[in-house]
Design a protein around this motif. Sequence first.
Motif, PDB file in Angstrom:
ATOM      1  N   ASN A  15      40.974  31.823  43.180  1.00 47.68           N
ATOM      2  CA  ASN A  15      39.518  31.681  43.169  1.00 47.68           C
ATOM      3  C   ASN A  15      38.736  32.979  43.327  1.00 47.68           C
ATOM      4  N   TYR A  16      39.425  34.086  43.608  1.00 51.50           N
ATOM      5  CA  TYR A  16      38.708  35.323  43.941  1.00 51.50           C
ATOM      6  C   TYR A  16      39.243  36.512  43.162  1.00 51.50           C
ATOM      7  N   HIS A  77      33.760  35.976  44.258  1.00 52.47           N
ATOM      8  CA  HIS A  77      34.232  34.692  43.746  1.00 52.47           C
ATOM      9  C   HIS A  77      34.328  34.804  42.230  1.00 52.47           C
ATOM     10  N   ARG A  78      35.348  34.203  41.630  1.00 51.70           N
ATOM     11  CA  ARG A  78      35.520  34.273  40.174  1.00 51.70           C
ATOM     12  C   ARG A  78      34.306  33.735  39.424  1.00 51.70           C
ATOM     13  N   GLU A  79      33.685  32.683  39.958  1.00 50.27           N
ATOM     14  CA  GLU A  79      32.542  32.057  39.275  1.00 50.27           C
ATOM     15  C   GLU A  79      31.234  32.799  39.499  1.00 50.27           C
ATOM     16  N   ARG A  80      31.205  33.703  40.475  1.00 50.61           N
ATOM     17  CA  ARG A  80      29.999  34.483  40.762  1.00 50.61           C
ATOM     18  C   ARG A  80      30.396  35.956  40.935  1.00 50.61           C
ATOM     19  N   PRO A  81      30.765  36.619  39.848  1.00 52.73           N
ATOM     20  CA  PRO A  81      31.323  37.972  39.958  1.00 52.73           C
ATOM     21  C   PRO A  81      30.354  39.030  40.477  1.00 52.73           C
ATOM     22  N   GLY A  82      29.075  38.765  40.506  1.00 54.12           N
ATOM     23  CA  GLY A  82      28.122  39.744  41.025  1.00 54.12           C
ATOM     24  C   GLY A  82      27.786  39.552  42.491  1.00 54.12           C
ATOM     25  N   ASP A  83      28.337  38.521  43.109  1.00 54.14           N
ATOM     26  CA  ASP A  83      28.029  38.170  44.495  1.00 54.14           C
ATOM     27  C   ASP A  83      29.133  38.684  45.412  1.00 54.14           C
ATOM     28  N   CYS A 112      38.089  31.233  51.844  1.00 48.94           N
ATOM     29  CA  CYS A 112      38.140  32.522  51.146  1.00 48.94           C
ATOM     30  C   CYS A 112      39.108  33.484  51.830  1.00 48.94           C
ATOM     31  N   ALA A 113      38.926  33.718  53.114  1.00 46.59           N
ATOM     32  CA  ALA A 113      39.769  34.683  53.823  1.00 46.59           C
ATOM     33  C   ALA A 113      41.229  34.248  53.818  1.00 46.59           C
ATOM     34  N   ARG A 118      46.621  35.299  52.254  1.00 40.47           N
ATOM     35  CA  ARG A 118      47.939  34.800  51.814  1.00 40.47           C
ATOM     36  C   ARG A 118      48.475  35.661  50.677  1.00 40.47           C
ATOM     37  N   ARG A 119      47.612  35.964  49.720  1.00 41.34           N
ATOM     38  CA  ARG A 119      48.012  36.763  48.556  1.00 41.34           C
ATOM     39  C   ARG A 119      48.341  38.202  48.958  1.00 41.34           C
TER      40      ARG A 119
END
Length: 192
Positions: A15-16, A77-83, A112-113, A118-119
Amino acid sequence: MIERHCLPERFETENYRLRRVRVADAAAILAAYAADPAVTRYLAWKPHEDVAETAAFLEAASDAWERGESFRLAAFHRERPGDLLGMFGARVHGSRVNYGYVLKASVWGRGCASEIMRRLVAHALSHPAIFRAEAFCDIENAASARVLEKAGMVREGVLRRYLDAPNLSDLPRDCVVHAKVRQGRCAPMPWA
């Protein structure tokens, strides 16, 4: 020759998206979290007062990356790349990697964290010379302790009077340390 360990300049999870921080991120970082007393409460630095202070930190972070000392990534976030959501950092010490992170308050409690940590932990432990991924948090910061556990780390103990947390006390604070280790033979030390 000693191999240089580092993070890639771009990194993704489900997601990120993460990328190496830039000095040009200073205004976004200041607006997202660096000036927020709630976000910086348990951290080792006071809220930033202006964009110049944030830019100076980012200059130092860029220099540390170039020297191979620490690696800081801005998270989106992938859906909000400018945020800009926050920052994750790694510091390599021999066969271990120490992590830290900060997120703006509006994304707390949304996974998110945990997902990013994890990754990052999996990435570190996939490297043949890394056997330990670790992080610590203030003993009263239960939310961060849960993040580290969700990232697969195990609480190992308390580091007494370990962290200067100027937003909480003039005295060093106790921290809990969490880690995930990889089994196997350690790589030989360069002087062995």
